[in-house]
Design a protein around this motif. Structure first.
Motif, PDB file in Angstrom:
ATOM      1  N   ALA A   1       0.827  -1.205   0.000  1.00  0.00           N
ATOM      2  CA  ALA A   1       0.000   0.000   0.000  1.00  0.00           C
ATOM      3  C   ALA A   1       0.865   1.261   0.000  1.00  0.00           C
ATOM      4  O   ALA A   1       0.610   2.210  -0.751  1.00  0.00           O
ATOM      5  CB  ALA A   1      -0.918  -0.005   1.225  1.00  0.00           C
ATOM      6  N   MET A   2       1.892   1.264   0.838  1.00  0.00           N
ATOM      7  CA  MET A   2       2.797   2.419   0.874  1.00  0.00           C
ATOM      8  C   MET A   2       3.529   2.578  -0.459  1.00  0.00           C
ATOM      9  O   MET A   2       3.749   3.709  -0.924  1.00  0.00           O
ATOM     10  CB  MET A   2       3.799   2.261   2.016  1.00  0.00           C
ATOM     11  CG  MET A   2       3.212   2.501   3.387  1.00  0.00           C
ATOM     12  SD  MET A   2       4.474   2.493   4.682  1.00  0.00           S
ATOM     13  CE  MET A   2       3.540   3.190   6.051  1.00  0.00           C
ATOM     14  N   ALA A   3       3.900   1.461  -1.069  1.00  0.00           N
ATOM     15  CA  ALA A   3       4.586   1.531  -2.357  1.00  0.00           C
ATOM     16  C   ALA A   3       3.680   2.125  -3.424  1.00  0.00           C
ATOM     17  O   ALA A   3       4.120   2.948  -4.244  1.00  0.00           O
ATOM     18  CB  ALA A   3       5.054   0.133  -2.769  1.00  0.00           C
ATOM     19  N   LEU A   4       2.398   1.723  -3.438  1.00  0.00           N
ATOM     20  CA  LEU A   4       1.466   2.252  -4.427  1.00  0.00           C
ATOM     21  C   LEU A   4       1.281   3.754  -4.249  1.00  0.00           C
ATOM     22  O   LEU A   4       1.350   4.527  -5.214  1.00  0.00           O
ATOM     23  CB  LEU A   4       0.121   1.548  -4.316  1.00  0.00           C
ATOM     24  CG  LEU A   4      -0.997   2.094  -5.221  1.00  0.00           C
ATOM     25  CD1 LEU A   4      -0.607   1.943  -6.684  1.00  0.00           C
ATOM     26  CD2 LEU A   4      -2.315   1.402  -4.945  1.00  0.00           C
TER      27      LEU A   4
ATOM     28  N   GLY B   1       8.068  -2.842  -6.407  1.00  0.00           N
ATOM     29  CA  GLY B   1       8.843  -2.373  -5.258  1.00  0.00           C
ATOM     30  C   GLY B   1       8.248  -2.819  -3.940  1.00  0.00           C
ATOM     31  O   GLY B   1       8.972  -3.195  -3.018  1.00  0.00           O
ATOM     32  N   GLY B   2       6.907  -2.785  -3.852  1.00  0.00           N
ATOM     33  CA  GLY B   2       6.266  -3.244  -2.631  1.00  0.00           C
ATOM     34  C   GLY B   2       6.529  -4.716  -2.360  1.00  0.00           C
ATOM     35  O   GLY B   2       6.756  -5.119  -1.217  1.00  0.00           O
ATOM     36  N   VAL B   3       6.517  -5.528  -3.421  1.00  0.00           N
ATOM     37  CA  VAL B   3       6.816  -6.958  -3.276  1.00  0.00           C
ATOM     38  C   VAL B   3       8.260  -7.152  -2.818  1.00  0.00           C
ATOM     39  O   VAL B   3       8.553  -7.976  -1.941  1.00  0.00           O
ATOM     40  CB  VAL B   3       6.559  -7.702  -4.607  1.00  0.00           C
ATOM     41  CG1 VAL B   3       7.028  -9.153  -4.506  1.00  0.00           C
ATOM     42  CG2 VAL B   3       5.075  -7.649  -4.969  1.00  0.00           C
ATOM     43  N   LEU B   4       9.185  -6.386  -3.413  1.00  0.00           N
ATOM     44  CA  LEU B   4      10.598  -6.502  -3.036  1.00  0.00           C
ATOM     45  C   LEU B   4      10.821  -6.097  -1.580  1.00  0.00           C
ATOM     46  O   LEU B   4      11.631  -6.706  -0.875  1.00  0.00           O
ATOM     47  CB  LEU B   4      11.457  -5.645  -3.965  1.00  0.00           C
ATOM     48  CG  LEU B   4      11.572  -6.104  -5.416  1.00  0.00           C
ATOM     49  CD1 LEU B   4      12.417  -5.138  -6.214  1.00  0.00           C
ATOM     50  CD2 LEU B   4      12.143  -7.511  -5.492  1.00  0.00           C
ATOM     51  N   VAL B   5      10.108  -5.073  -1.128  1.00  0.00           N
ATOM     52  CA  VAL B   5      10.252  -4.648   0.263  1.00  0.00           C
ATOM     53  C   VAL B   5       9.828  -5.768   1.201  1.00  0.00           C
ATOM     54  O   VAL B   5      10.479  -6.035   2.223  1.00  0.00           O
ATOM     55  CB  VAL B   5       9.437  -3.369   0.529  1.00  0.00           C
ATOM     56  CG1 VAL B   5       9.366  -3.075   2.027  1.00  0.00           C
ATOM     57  CG2 VAL B   5      10.053  -2.176  -0.195  1.00  0.00           C
TER      58      VAL B   5
ATOM     59  N   SER C   1      10.723   4.479  -8.562  1.00  0.00           N
ATOM     60  CA  SER C   1       9.609   3.781  -7.910  1.00  0.00           C
ATOM     61  C   SER C   1      10.109   2.851  -6.814  1.00  0.00           C
ATOM     62  O   SER C   1       9.493   2.745  -5.747  1.00  0.00           O
ATOM     63  CB  SER C   1       8.802   2.999  -8.955  1.00  0.00           C
ATOM     64  OG  SER C   1       9.561   1.943  -9.510  1.00  0.00           O
ATOM     65  N   PHE C   2      11.228   2.166  -7.036  1.00  0.00           N
ATOM     66  CA  PHE C   2      11.788   1.307  -5.995  1.00  0.00           C
ATOM     67  C   PHE C   2      12.232   2.144  -4.796  1.00  0.00           C
ATOM     68  O   PHE C   2      12.042   1.750  -3.640  1.00  0.00           O
ATOM     69  CB  PHE C   2      12.968   0.512  -6.542  1.00  0.00           C
ATOM     70  CG  PHE C   2      12.581  -0.640  -7.433  1.00  0.00           C
ATOM     71  CD1 PHE C   2      11.257  -0.870  -7.783  1.00  0.00           C
ATOM     72  CD2 PHE C   2      13.543  -1.506  -7.930  1.00  0.00           C
ATOM     73  CE1 PHE C   2      10.890  -1.926  -8.601  1.00  0.00           C
ATOM     74  CE2 PHE C   2      13.191  -2.573  -8.748  1.00  0.00           C
ATOM     75  CZ  PHE C   2      11.874  -2.777  -9.095  1.00  0.00           C
TER      76      PHE C   2
END
Length: 502
Positions: free
Chosen positions: A141-144, A334-338, A383-384
């Motif tokens: 959510a934070m990444a989006l 990026g959210g998945v990577l985090v 974005s990352f």
């Protein structure tokens, strides 16, 4: 027992709608920063202003953001995120209406000051996400929401180009677009975002807010106006000297106030400090790509041997929009990577992409495919970085300091953007090529190359910060908030533990 430690109501299930609404609000924030870049010349002609005077249309928003973002971020932590968010959006709507209806440069600048307050929306949105979104979805959510920042910056350039095309461009249409989007975001917040779950209460540190605002203005004013004033002029040097003095005053004030607006221990806590430094570099690199590419592709290739002779609209749609779209899509990756690698590793991976993108752009910017391809890699890098920074901030501060901590991080990115604008403007003006009589001076191609090399070096510094300045074992566990089911005692213990860590 403080309000922040009281048992929170059950967590809402409709957090997808909350994320989308807050993403829209964050997108509107970023649009305010770049909305006027393509139309400054039109404003100057319509209002018969000088170049120095019209530059305040952009500078006013930057200075306003510096003053109000940390103040509203802290105010939201103390008195509720939703009412503060609604208030900020109402100010932005009013400022946008003023800018859309006035024909006075003075009132246009006032409207831009009011729009600048919108920058506080982003840290407030992240604070709400930390309260309302389930832990397993928080990073995504934070990444989006963070990804909408880069997308909004590009969308503003495209929208401004589309709305001012033709033989009789009207800049007022651009501000009416801002009104429409701000009203939609306000309605979404009113009807979708739930009431604030926690409030710390306490007094507002007005003196700390005033001194911090003065410090940021004294830093940003000479950075943004140094090219007009002269970098060695008395005004520029005096402002920088005043910033040093005001910095010392601000530290003294915050050390003596019982409830400081900024906890200085938090400010220098390594995860927060190094994340803010990374934000500074990311803001610099992002604005360098937007501004540098925009100028580069508009250069008349038939006249000086490089560039593409693109219009403002072509520069935005063809060359910059792909970067913005990749930034939005890359935010989800990026959210998945985090979640899987941690925020530190995600930041490092993104920065490496940035180094690659600017290396490509520096060495090969003579074809449309190269400029677009390099820009898309840079968009992925941004974005990352934007996906990782909120997780790093959340991991480094207790929940009741989320708003102010992310507010300071937003300011660090704004400072980076201001520095990028100053550096690019100075570099492009410092070395020009011969042109026919009557044609304005045009920069040498080497100055664009140098600008892109410097931006690549900024990303390289982010790699160093991520690998050497941040600890890998802090991010995944600490970034997740406590669930609503925890008893008040557990919440209080968590806050005490996080405060002690800071």
């Amino acid at each position: 027992m403080s309000q922040a430690q009281q048992a929170a109501p059950p967590r809402r299930s409709g957090d997808t709608a909350v994320v989308l609404v807050l993403g829209l609000a964050a997108m509107v924030v970023s649009m305010m920063q770049t909305l006027v870049v393509p139309i400054l010349g039109i404003i100057q002609n319509d209002l018969r202003a000088t170049t120095a005077d019209v530059s305040w249309v952009a500078t006013a928003t930057l200075l306003s953001a510096a003053v109000f973002t940390p103040l509203f971020g802290r105010f939201g932590d103390q008195h509720g995120k939703k009412p503060t968010l609604v208030g900020v959006l109402m100010v932005m709507v009013a400022g946008s209406v003023l800018a859309a209806t006035t024909t006075s440069l003075t009132w246009l600048i006032v409207g831009r000051v009011m729009q600048g307050a919108a920058t506080a929306i982003f840290p407030l949105a992240l604070s709400i996400l930390r309260e309302e979104v389930r832990p397993e979805r928080l990073h995504g959510a934070m990444a989006l929401v963070s990804g909408t920042l880069a997308f909004g910056s590009g969308l503003a350039l495209v929208g401004a180009g589309l709305l001012t095309r033709g033989s009789h461009p009207d800049y007022h249409r651009v501000f009416w677009l801002a009104v429409l989007l701000a009203v939609v975001a306000l309605a979404g917040v009113l009807f979708v975002v739930p009431a604030s779950r926690t409030k710390t209460g306490g007094r507002t540190d007005w003196l700390g807010a005033l001194t911090l605002g003065a410090l940021l203005v004294l830093i940003l004013l000479p950075v943004s106006q140094g090219h007009q004033w002269g970098w060695a002029s008395g005004r520029t040097l005096g402002a920088f000297a005043g910033a040093v003095v005001m910095g010392m005053v601000w530290v003294l004030v915050e050390r003596r106030v019982a409830e400081p607006m900024v906890d200085l221990k938090m400010f220098v806590h390594p995860p927060v400090l190094f994340t803010n430094l990374a934000g500074l570099m990311l803001g610099f690199a992002m604005f360098t790509q937007f501004l540098g590419v925009s100028y580069l592709v508009q250069m008349p290739d038939r006249l000086i041997g490089y560039g593409f002779g693109a219009s403002v609209l072509e520069a935005s749609v063809v060359y910059l929009l792909p970067t913005a779209l990749v930034s939005l899509l890359g935010a989800q990756v990026g959210g998945v990577l985090v979640r899987r690698l941690g925020a530190r590793a995600t930041l490092a991976v993104g920065a490496c992409c940035g180094v690659l993108g600017f290396t490509w752009l520096s060495g090969a910017h003579d074809t449309t495919a190269s400029v677009i391809g390099a820009g898309m890699i840079i968009g992925l890098a941004i974005s990352f970085g934007y996906a990782a920074m909120p997780a790093l901030i959340v991991a480094g501060v207790p929940s009741h300091q989320t708003g102010i901590a992310n507010g300071i991080n937003s300011i660090s990115r704004s400072v980076g953007s201001a520095v990028a604008s100053a550096v690019i403007t100075s570099l492009l003006a410092s070395k020009t090529v011969p042109v026919p009589q009557g044609v304005p001076a045009l920069p040498a191609e080497s100055q664009f190359t140098l600008s892109f090399v410097i931006a690549g070096a900024a990303f390289l510094l982010v790699v160093v910060i991520a690998l050497l300045g941040l600890e890998p074992d802090r991010v995944p566990r600490a970034a997740e908030p406590s669930t609503a089911a925890e008893p008040p005692a557990a919440q209080g213990a968590e806050a005490e533990s996080a405060t002690a860590a800071v």
